[in-house]
Design a protein around this motif. Sequence first.
Motif, PDB file in Angstrom:
ATOM      1  N   PRO A 272      24.530  -5.658 -35.891  1.00  0.00           N
ATOM      2  CA  PRO A 272      25.463  -5.752 -37.067  1.00  0.00           C
ATOM      3  C   PRO A 272      24.379  -5.302 -38.101  1.00  0.00           C
ATOM      4  CG  PRO A 272      25.240  -7.967 -36.149  1.00  0.00           C
ATOM      5  CD  PRO A 272      24.698  -6.823 -34.994  1.00  0.00           C
ATOM      6  N   THR A 273      23.110  -5.457 -38.123  1.00  0.00           N
ATOM      7  CA  THR A 273      22.306  -5.126 -39.165  1.00  0.00           C
ATOM      8  C   THR A 273      21.668  -3.983 -38.851  1.00  0.00           C
ATOM      9  OG1 THR A 273      20.519  -6.283 -38.000  1.00  0.00           O
ATOM     10  CG2 THR A 273      21.841  -7.908 -39.385  1.00  0.00           C
ATOM     11  N   CYS A 274      21.928  -3.133 -38.066  1.00  0.00           N
ATOM     12  CA  CYS A 274      21.382  -1.682 -37.975  1.00  0.00           C
ATOM     13  C   CYS A 274      21.637  -1.087 -39.095  1.00  0.00           C
ATOM     14  CB  CYS A 274      22.062  -1.101 -36.707  1.00  0.00           C
ATOM     15  SG  CYS A 274      21.336   0.464 -36.471  1.00  0.00           S
ATOM     16  N   LEU A 275      20.498  -0.374 -39.721  1.00  0.00           N
ATOM     17  CA  LEU A 275      20.545   0.431 -41.015  1.00  0.00           C
ATOM     18  C   LEU A 275      21.538   1.718 -40.884  1.00  0.00           C
ATOM     19  CD1 LEU A 275      17.076   0.184 -42.222  1.00  0.00           C
ATOM     20  CD2 LEU A 275      18.891  -1.123 -42.994  1.00  0.00           C
ATOM     21  N   GLN A 276      21.560   2.164 -39.511  1.00  0.00           N
ATOM     22  CA  GLN A 276      22.462   3.294 -39.499  1.00  0.00           C
ATOM     23  C   GLN A 276      23.823   2.955 -38.519  1.00  0.00           C
ATOM     24  OE1 GLN A 276      19.073   5.962 -37.602  1.00  0.00           O
ATOM     25  NE2 GLN A 276      20.142   7.372 -39.108  1.00  0.00           N
ATOM     26  N   ARG A 277      24.195   1.728 -38.594  1.00  0.00           N
ATOM     27  CA  ARG A 277      25.363   1.324 -38.009  1.00  0.00           C
ATOM     28  C   ARG A 277      26.460   2.176 -37.930  1.00  0.00           C
ATOM     29  NH1 ARG A 277      27.566  -3.207 -35.489  1.00  0.00           N
ATOM     30  NH2 ARG A 277      29.841  -3.385 -35.640  1.00  0.00           N
ATOM     31  N   LYS A 278      27.044   2.642 -39.182  1.00  0.00           N
ATOM     32  CA  LYS A 278      28.115   3.385 -39.416  1.00  0.00           C
ATOM     33  C   LYS A 278      27.971   4.915 -38.727  1.00  0.00           C
ATOM     34  CE  LYS A 278      29.552   1.625 -43.815  1.00  0.00           C
ATOM     35  NZ  LYS A 278      29.955   2.085 -45.068  1.00  0.00           N
ATOM     36  N   GLU A 279      27.090   5.317 -38.501  1.00  0.00           N
ATOM     37  CA  GLU A 279      26.549   6.504 -37.815  1.00  0.00           C
ATOM     38  C   GLU A 279      26.650   6.475 -36.546  1.00  0.00           C
ATOM     39  OE1 GLU A 279      24.723   5.355 -40.363  1.00  0.00           O
ATOM     40  OE2 GLU A 279      24.900   7.053 -41.914  1.00  0.00           O
ATOM     41  N   VAL A 280      26.153   5.397 -36.044  1.00  0.00           N
ATOM     42  CA  VAL A 280      26.006   4.871 -34.544  1.00  0.00           C
ATOM     43  C   VAL A 280      27.276   4.815 -34.034  1.00  0.00           C
ATOM     44  CG1 VAL A 280      25.212   3.262 -32.763  1.00  0.00           C
ATOM     45  CG2 VAL A 280      23.689   4.120 -34.422  1.00  0.00           C
ATOM     46  N   ILE A 281      28.448   3.854 -34.690  1.00  0.00           N
ATOM     47  CA  ILE A 281      29.732   3.608 -34.427  1.00  0.00           C
ATOM     48  C   ILE A 281      30.384   5.029 -34.500  1.00  0.00           C
ATOM     49  CG2 ILE A 281      31.788   2.777 -35.235  1.00  0.00           C
ATOM     50  CD1 ILE A 281      29.908   0.567 -33.981  1.00  0.00           C
ATOM     51  N   LYS A 282      30.158   6.209 -35.385  1.00  0.00           N
ATOM     52  CA  LYS A 282      30.909   7.101 -35.292  1.00  0.00           C
ATOM     53  C   LYS A 282      30.411   8.090 -34.199  1.00  0.00           C
ATOM     54  CE  LYS A 282      31.364  11.341 -38.331  1.00  0.00           C
ATOM     55  NZ  LYS A 282      30.839  12.365 -37.451  1.00  0.00           N
ATOM     56  N   ALA A 283      29.302   7.941 -33.691  1.00  0.00           N
ATOM     57  CA  ALA A 283      28.504   8.786 -32.596  1.00  0.00           C
ATOM     58  C   ALA A 283      29.409   8.066 -31.327  1.00  0.00           C
ATOM     59  CB  ALA A 283      27.322   8.812 -32.488  1.00  0.00           C
ATOM     60  N   MET A 284      29.411   6.883 -31.360  1.00  0.00           N
ATOM     61  CA  MET A 284      30.311   6.299 -30.260  1.00  0.00           C
ATOM     62  C   MET A 284      31.661   6.565 -29.726  1.00  0.00           C
ATOM     63  SD  MET A 284      28.595   2.326 -30.291  1.00  0.00           S
ATOM     64  CE  MET A 284      26.892   1.875 -29.819  1.00  0.00           C
ATOM     65  N   ASN A 285      32.356   6.699 -31.275  1.00  0.00           N
ATOM     66  CA  ASN A 285      33.882   6.919 -31.062  1.00  0.00           C
ATOM     67  C   ASN A 285      34.015   8.323 -30.458  1.00  0.00           C
ATOM     68  OD1 ASN A 285      35.542   4.563 -31.812  1.00  0.00           O
ATOM     69  ND2 ASN A 285      34.539   4.780 -33.931  1.00  0.00           N
ATOM     70  N   GLU A 286      32.921   9.231 -30.919  1.00  0.00           N
ATOM     71  CA  GLU A 286      33.244  10.648 -30.609  1.00  0.00           C
ATOM     72  C   GLU A 286      32.788  10.590 -29.012  1.00  0.00           C
ATOM     73  OE1 GLU A 286      30.605  12.734 -33.234  1.00  0.00           O
ATOM     74  OE2 GLU A 286      31.924  12.527 -34.834  1.00  0.00           O
ATOM     75  N   PHE A 287      31.487   9.966 -28.632  1.00  0.00           N
ATOM     76  CA  PHE A 287      31.654   9.988 -27.403  1.00  0.00           C
ATOM     77  C   PHE A 287      32.764   9.383 -26.374  1.00  0.00           C
ATOM     78  CE2 PHE A 287      29.771   7.881 -23.454  1.00  0.00           C
ATOM     79  CZ  PHE A 287      28.981   8.924 -23.034  1.00  0.00           C
ATOM     80  N   LEU A 288      33.435   8.631 -26.844  1.00  0.00           N
ATOM     81  CA  LEU A 288      34.665   7.990 -26.035  1.00  0.00           C
ATOM     82  C   LEU A 288      35.682   8.823 -25.831  1.00  0.00           C
ATOM     83  CD1 LEU A 288      34.559   4.380 -27.686  1.00  0.00           C
ATOM     84  CD2 LEU A 288      33.988   4.963 -25.490  1.00  0.00           C
ATOM     85  N   ASP A 289      35.756   9.756 -26.957  1.00  0.00           N
ATOM     86  CA  ASP A 289      36.754  10.972 -26.878  1.00  0.00           C
ATOM     87  C   ASP A 289      36.561  11.833 -25.829  1.00  0.00           C
ATOM     88  OD1 ASP A 289      38.203   9.849 -29.150  1.00  0.00           O
ATOM     89  OD2 ASP A 289      37.196  11.235 -30.628  1.00  0.00           O
ATOM     90  N   THR A 290      35.503  11.877 -25.179  1.00  0.00           N
ATOM     91  CA  THR A 290      35.221  13.022 -24.455  1.00  0.00           C
ATOM     92  C   THR A 290      34.762  12.505 -23.096  1.00  0.00           C
ATOM     93  OG1 THR A 290      32.892  13.245 -25.184  1.00  0.00           O
ATOM     94  CG2 THR A 290      34.686  14.732 -26.167  1.00  0.00           C
ATOM     95  N   ASN A 291      34.768  11.103 -22.993  1.00  0.00           N
ATOM     96  CA  ASN A 291      34.253  10.541 -21.646  1.00  0.00           C
ATOM     97  C   ASN A 291      35.037   9.232 -21.181  1.00  0.00           C
ATOM     98  OD1 ASN A 291      31.193  11.432 -21.316  1.00  0.00           O
ATOM     99  ND2 ASN A 291      31.502  11.572 -23.231  1.00  0.00           N
ATOM    100  N   PRO A 292      36.394   9.465 -20.800  1.00  0.00           N
ATOM    101  CA  PRO A 292      37.356   8.648 -20.455  1.00  0.00           C
ATOM    102  C   PRO A 292      36.884   7.331 -19.490  1.00  0.00           C
ATOM    103  CG  PRO A 292      37.725  10.488 -19.150  1.00  0.00           C
ATOM    104  CD  PRO A 292      36.450  11.047 -20.267  1.00  0.00           C
ATOM    105  N   ASP A 293      35.776   7.417 -18.943  1.00  0.00           N
ATOM    106  CA  ASP A 293      35.235   6.458 -18.020  1.00  0.00           C
ATOM    107  C   ASP A 293      34.372   5.278 -18.942  1.00  0.00           C
ATOM    108  OD1 ASP A 293      36.047   7.746 -15.802  1.00  0.00           O
ATOM    109  OD2 ASP A 293      34.031   8.549 -15.524  1.00  0.00           O
TER     110      ASP A 293
END
Length: 351
Positions: A272-293
């Motif tokens: 929760p204190t990661c300085l780039q948290r918003k960018e990491v969350i964005k990357a995670m959501n994009e990853f989920l869109d193409t990796n259904p497992d």
Amino acid sequence: MSLFKDIHTLLRKGQPSMHEDLLTEIFAECFHDEELFISFLNNILDIPITNPHGINIETQKTFLRLDDHYTDSRPDLFIQFQDGDKKYVLLFENKVESQEGLAQLERYADHLRSYQVNGYYTFLIYMTRYDDLKDIKVIFTKGVSAKFIQLRWFKIYNWFLNHKDAYVNRVLEFMEEIGLSESRRFLPQDMYALQEMARLQHMMDECLDGVVDETMTKLFGRATGWSNRCVQLRDHYRYYKKNDQNGTWIGCGFHITEEDYPLICVQYEVSPTCLQRKEVIKAMNEFLDTNPDWDGYDLDNDSKWSGISCDKPLLDFLAEQDHIISIQKYFIDKLKELYILKQQNNGLGWK
């Protein structure tokens, strides 16, 4: 299987915090029975009341962020009432599986201060499955604002045994099914598990070392030492090989669950204190869109460790001739999928 267990099974497919939310709703409903409410306060919390009135019970009540807080606060249970001319406020935080949020109890203590200065008797109650001793000096950094009470769920279970009715019987059944009754006695199968502990730990290490260690080191850098696996098991009920990045970590291993079989997991999590948290969350959501497992958890909650994971029951590997080789292949394949996320997001502070 009980109704509550059916609902719990469905929620296990969602965010870990949902498990505590369900238990809180079930628990809070009991307090609408005045006899149960008084008994709990008198016998469990040692609050001597006789005629409570003006009772207000809320779950997941939001307290807006104070100036020096990182986020809003949302205790599991808020109870406010009067007894004679005395006013009371109680905040509960209930834990079964999920991790404690960033400065969670400290934030609750700060919010209780405003009630304390207005003449309320204030209480902060922390309920857990396992022993999790807290230092009140860390919680009450600005002075004591409430009486802090730590409870174990097995004590609540034993209290419920003395107040059985149709609803409580279902609550008891649910608590038994998710392991909150805790008999505190060694069973025959426990003796066998203890005798086999060294062999099983060696097998788990075999799954995590060798080619898996080489792959993690090549793709993400060196993992933390072996002793960290035992720390993970003690604190988070998982036996993981873990690689720390800058405010994030990648891990793989065995997650101990309430089901009959553990999960084989590969996981990527952000603080929760990661300085780039918003960018990491964005990357995670994009990853989920193409990796259904893969599944995400707590991605919309800034106060929690959030992440993505790919989980497979150990049961699914039992048909394989060599379980260790099959599990290693699974780890390697999923780590390579995460490596694609890394390649597509080089600016996320990877080591």
